[in-house]
Design a protein around this motif. Structure first.
Motif, PDB file in Angstrom:
ATOM      1  N   GLU A  14      47.564 -29.733  24.342  1.00 24.70           N
ATOM      2  CA  GLU A  14      46.309 -28.970  24.268  1.00 24.70           C
ATOM      3  C   GLU A  14      46.521 -27.525  24.706  1.00 24.70           C
ATOM      4  OE1 GLU A  14      43.133 -32.562  25.251  1.00 24.70           O
ATOM      5  OE2 GLU A  14      43.982 -31.391  26.893  1.00 24.70           O
ATOM      6  N   LEU A  15      47.246 -27.341  25.796  1.00 26.89           N
ATOM      7  CA  LEU A  15      47.492 -25.985  26.295  1.00 26.89           C
ATOM      8  C   LEU A  15      48.329 -25.185  25.301  1.00 26.89           C
ATOM      9  CD1 LEU A  15      47.220 -23.814  28.415  1.00 26.89           C
ATOM     10  CD2 LEU A  15      49.184 -24.816  29.618  1.00 26.89           C
ATOM     11  N   LYS A  16      49.352 -25.811  24.730  1.00 29.67           N
ATOM     12  CA  LYS A  16      50.178 -25.115  23.747  1.00 29.67           C
ATOM     13  C   LYS A  16      49.336 -24.651  22.569  1.00 29.67           C
ATOM     14  CE  LYS A  16      54.591 -27.370  24.706  1.00 29.67           C
ATOM     15  NZ  LYS A  16      55.648 -28.226  24.116  1.00 29.67           N
ATOM     16  N   GLN A  17      48.443 -25.498  22.080  1.00 28.38           N
ATOM     17  CA  GLN A  17      47.592 -25.124  20.954  1.00 28.38           C
ATOM     18  C   GLN A  17      46.673 -23.952  21.316  1.00 28.38           C
ATOM     19  OE1 GLN A  17      47.680 -26.113  17.696  1.00 28.38           O
ATOM     20  NE2 GLN A  17      49.576 -27.041  18.425  1.00 28.38           N
ATOM     21  N   GLU A  18      46.125 -23.964  22.523  1.00 33.60           N
ATOM     22  CA  GLU A  18      45.282 -22.852  22.971  1.00 33.60           C
ATOM     23  C   GLU A  18      46.086 -21.552  23.035  1.00 33.60           C
ATOM     24  OE1 GLU A  18      42.365 -23.701  26.281  1.00 33.60           O
ATOM     25  OE2 GLU A  18      43.567 -25.544  26.351  1.00 33.60           O
ATOM     26  N   ILE A  19      47.289 -21.632  23.582  1.00 33.01           N
ATOM     27  CA  ILE A  19      48.146 -20.450  23.692  1.00 33.01           C
ATOM     28  C   ILE A  19      48.505 -19.920  22.307  1.00 33.01           C
ATOM     29  CG2 ILE A  19      50.436 -19.639  24.420  1.00 33.01           C
ATOM     30  CD1 ILE A  19      50.143 -21.670  26.806  1.00 33.01           C
ATOM     31  N   LEU A  20      48.854 -20.820  21.378  1.00 31.21           N
ATOM     32  CA  LEU A  20      49.191 -20.407  20.013  1.00 31.21           C
ATOM     33  C   LEU A  20      48.022 -19.688  19.344  1.00 31.21           C
ATOM     34  CD1 LEU A  20      51.132 -23.565  18.766  1.00 31.21           C
ATOM     35  CD2 LEU A  20      52.095 -21.337  19.344  1.00 31.21           C
ATOM     36  N   ARG A  21      46.816 -20.197  19.524  1.00 29.77           N
ATOM     37  CA  ARG A  21      45.634 -19.546  18.928  1.00 29.77           C
ATOM     38  C   ARG A  21      45.424 -18.148  19.501  1.00 29.77           C
ATOM     39  NH1 ARG A  21      43.765 -24.902  18.751  1.00 29.77           N
ATOM     40  NH2 ARG A  21      42.905 -24.822  20.848  1.00 29.77           N
ATOM     41  N   ARG A  37      55.339 -18.135  12.013  1.00 31.71           N
ATOM     42  CA  ARG A  37      55.801 -19.307  12.760  1.00 31.71           C
ATOM     43  C   ARG A  37      55.779 -18.963  14.231  1.00 31.71           C
ATOM     44  NH1 ARG A  37      61.604 -20.675  11.027  1.00 31.71           N
ATOM     45  NH2 ARG A  37      61.620 -18.445  10.964  1.00 31.71           N
ATOM     46  N   GLN A  38      55.472 -19.976  15.044  1.00 32.46           N
ATOM     47  CA  GLN A  38      55.520 -19.758  16.479  1.00 32.46           C
ATOM     48  C   GLN A  38      55.760 -21.081  17.193  1.00 32.46           C
ATOM     49  OE1 GLN A  38      51.847 -18.059  17.910  1.00 32.46           O
ATOM     50  NE2 GLN A  38      50.608 -19.193  16.469  1.00 32.46           N
ATOM     51  N   ARG A  39      56.383 -20.973  18.346  1.00 33.42           N
ATOM     52  CA  ARG A  39      56.659 -22.147  19.166  1.00 33.42           C
ATOM     53  C   ARG A  39      56.411 -21.764  20.621  1.00 33.42           C
ATOM     54  NH1 ARG A  39      61.303 -26.458  19.576  1.00 33.42           N
ATOM     55  NH2 ARG A  39      61.095 -26.893  21.790  1.00 33.42           N
ATOM     56  N   VAL A  40      55.819 -22.690  21.357  1.00 36.51           N
ATOM     57  CA  VAL A  40      55.530 -22.474  22.770  1.00 36.51           C
ATOM     58  C   VAL A  40      56.245 -23.532  23.598  1.00 36.51           C
ATOM     59  CG1 VAL A  40      53.726 -22.501  24.540  1.00 36.51           C
ATOM     60  CG2 VAL A  40      53.267 -21.447  22.344  1.00 36.51           C
ATOM     61  N   ASP A  41      56.895 -23.099  24.664  1.00 38.52           N
ATOM     62  CA  ASP A  41      57.493 -24.008  25.638  1.00 38.52           C
ATOM     63  C   ASP A  41      56.883 -23.701  26.999  1.00 38.52           C
ATOM     64  OD1 ASP A  41      59.503 -25.501  24.085  1.00 38.52           O
ATOM     65  OD2 ASP A  41      60.410 -23.525  23.799  1.00 38.52           O
ATOM     66  N   LEU A  42      56.520 -24.751  27.724  1.00 37.84           N
ATOM     67  CA  LEU A  42      55.921 -24.624  29.049  1.00 37.84           C
ATOM     68  C   LEU A  42      56.974 -24.977  30.085  1.00 37.84           C
ATOM     69  CD1 LEU A  42      52.595 -26.503  28.229  1.00 37.84           C
ATOM     70  CD2 LEU A  42      53.053 -24.044  28.068  1.00 37.84           C
ATOM     71  N   LEU A  43      57.186 -24.074  31.049  1.00 36.95           N
ATOM     72  CA  LEU A  43      58.254 -24.235  32.034  1.00 36.95           C
ATOM     73  C   LEU A  43      57.740 -23.909  33.433  1.00 36.95           C
ATOM     74  CD1 LEU A  43      60.704 -22.064  29.926  1.00 36.95           C
ATOM     75  CD2 LEU A  43      60.788 -24.557  30.051  1.00 36.95           C
ATOM     76  N   ASP A  44      57.064 -24.859  34.073  1.00 35.49           N
ATOM     77  CA  ASP A  44      56.579 -24.703  35.445  1.00 35.49           C
ATOM     78  C   ASP A  44      55.575 -23.542  35.549  1.00 35.49           C
ATOM     79  OD1 ASP A  44      56.459 -25.482  38.174  1.00 35.49           O
ATOM     80  OD2 ASP A  44      57.915 -23.940  38.709  1.00 35.49           O
ATOM     81  N   ASP A  45      56.030 -22.367  35.981  1.00 33.86           N
ATOM     82  CA  ASP A  45      55.130 -21.214  36.093  1.00 33.86           C
ATOM     83  C   ASP A  45      55.423 -20.161  35.026  1.00 33.86           C
ATOM     84  OD1 ASP A  45      57.559 -20.324  37.067  1.00 33.86           O
ATOM     85  OD2 ASP A  45      56.702 -19.229  38.755  1.00 33.86           O
ATOM     86  N   ARG A  46      56.047 -20.612  33.917  1.00 34.65           N
ATOM     87  CA  ARG A  46      56.393 -19.696  32.830  1.00 34.65           C
ATOM     88  C   ARG A  46      56.032 -20.309  31.488  1.00 34.65           C
ATOM     89  NH1 ARG A  46      60.035 -20.505  36.355  1.00 34.65           N
ATOM     90  NH2 ARG A  46      61.264 -21.883  35.067  1.00 34.65           N
ATOM     91  N   ILE A  47      55.707 -19.454  30.563  1.00 31.33           N
ATOM     92  CA  ILE A  47      55.426 -19.852  29.187  1.00 31.33           C
ATOM     93  C   ILE A  47      56.350 -19.030  28.300  1.00 31.33           C
ATOM     94  CG2 ILE A  47      53.702 -19.903  27.344  1.00 31.33           C
ATOM     95  CD1 ILE A  47      51.579 -19.878  29.690  1.00 31.33           C
ATOM     96  N   LEU A  48      57.088 -19.695  27.412  1.00 30.24           N
ATOM     97  CA  LEU A  48      57.980 -19.019  26.481  1.00 30.24           C
ATOM     98  C   LEU A  48      57.407 -19.171  25.079  1.00 30.24           C
ATOM     99  CD1 LEU A  48      60.649 -17.650  25.633  1.00 30.24           C
ATOM    100  CD2 LEU A  48      61.657 -19.935  25.542  1.00 30.24           C
ATOM    101  N   ILE A  49      57.230 -18.054  24.390  1.00 29.14           N
ATOM    102  CA  ILE A  49      56.725 -18.058  23.020  1.00 29.14           C
ATOM    103  C   ILE A  49      57.757 -17.380  22.132  1.00 29.14           C
ATOM    104  CG2 ILE A  49      54.858 -17.360  21.465  1.00 29.14           C
ATOM    105  CD1 ILE A  49      53.132 -16.975  24.084  1.00 29.14           C
ATOM    106  N   LEU A  50      58.235 -18.084  21.119  1.00 29.68           N
ATOM    107  CA  LEU A  50      59.096 -17.495  20.099  1.00 29.68           C
ATOM    108  C   LEU A  50      58.289 -17.467  18.815  1.00 29.68           C
ATOM    109  CD1 LEU A  50      62.524 -19.222  20.783  1.00 29.68           C
ATOM    110  CD2 LEU A  50      61.835 -16.898  21.352  1.00 29.68           C
ATOM    111  N   ALA A  51      58.270 -16.321  18.147  1.00 31.64           N
ATOM    112  CA  ALA A  51      57.433 -16.191  16.957  1.00 31.64           C
ATOM    113  C   ALA A  51      58.113 -15.364  15.879  1.00 31.64           C
ATOM    114  CB  ALA A  51      56.095 -15.540  17.325  1.00 31.64           C
ATOM    115  N   GLN A  52      57.873 -15.765  14.650  1.00 29.47           N
ATOM    116  CA  GLN A  52      58.316 -15.013  13.479  1.00 29.47           C
ATOM    117  C   GLN A  52      57.152 -14.122  13.066  1.00 29.47           C
ATOM    118  OE1 GLN A  52      61.452 -15.545  11.725  1.00 29.47           O
ATOM    119  NE2 GLN A  52      60.861 -13.579  10.857  1.00 29.47           N
ATOM    120  N   HIS A  53      57.349 -12.824  13.168  1.00 26.01           N
ATOM    121  CA  HIS A  53      56.300 -11.855  12.847  1.00 26.01           C
ATOM    122  C   HIS A  53      56.507 -11.299  11.446  1.00 26.01           C
ATOM    123  CE1 HIS A  53      54.464 -11.108  16.913  1.00 26.01           C
ATOM    124  NE2 HIS A  53      55.488 -11.883  17.204  1.00 26.01           N
TER     125      HIS A  53
END
Length: 130
Positions: A14-21, A37-53
């Protein structure tokens, strides 16, 4: 956010979908087009987003002959995107954002974004259908 100012627990999905939006909406507001394209990874107190712009067409046109100018514009767009993303993640999702770090490669049109939070994420287990 609840009335005490904390974020309610949610599943990682759910959080990943909110972040992606939010991420896509911020990019649409800046570039006029969302990410492909985009991908989100959740890592404790960090969020990593990789995206094709999709490169802003005017900048792609100027890049070969004027990379010095387009680099400055890229940096300005990155700075504005980081500011907006931090604000939106805080306002719309209630995340305690400390800083947003972002880099973009115009050749591959890939951006990497790291959101550092003031506190670890509070997540629940994935919900299973009953």
């Amino acid at each position: 956010m609840d009335r005490l100012g904390s974020t309610p627990p949610r599943t990682p999905g759910e959080l990943k979908q909110e972040i992606l939006r939010v991420y896509n909406a911020v990019n649409q507001g800046i570039a006029g087009v969302g990410v492909s394209r985009q991908r989100v990874d959740l890592l404790d107190d960090r969020i990593l987003i990789l995206a094709q712009h999709q490169r802003v067409k005017a900048l792609a046109t100027l890049d070969p002959a004027h990379r010095d100018i387009t680099r400055n514009v890229d940096v300005a767009l990155l700075d504005e995107g980081k500011r907006r993303l931090a604000q939106e993640l805080t306002d719309r999702i209630g995340l305690p954002v400390r800083v947003v770090l972002k880099d973009y490669d115009p050749n591959t049109e890939i951006a990497a974004t790291v959101v550092v939070l003031d506190a670890p994420l509070v997540l629940t287990e994935s919900r299973r259908p009953q």
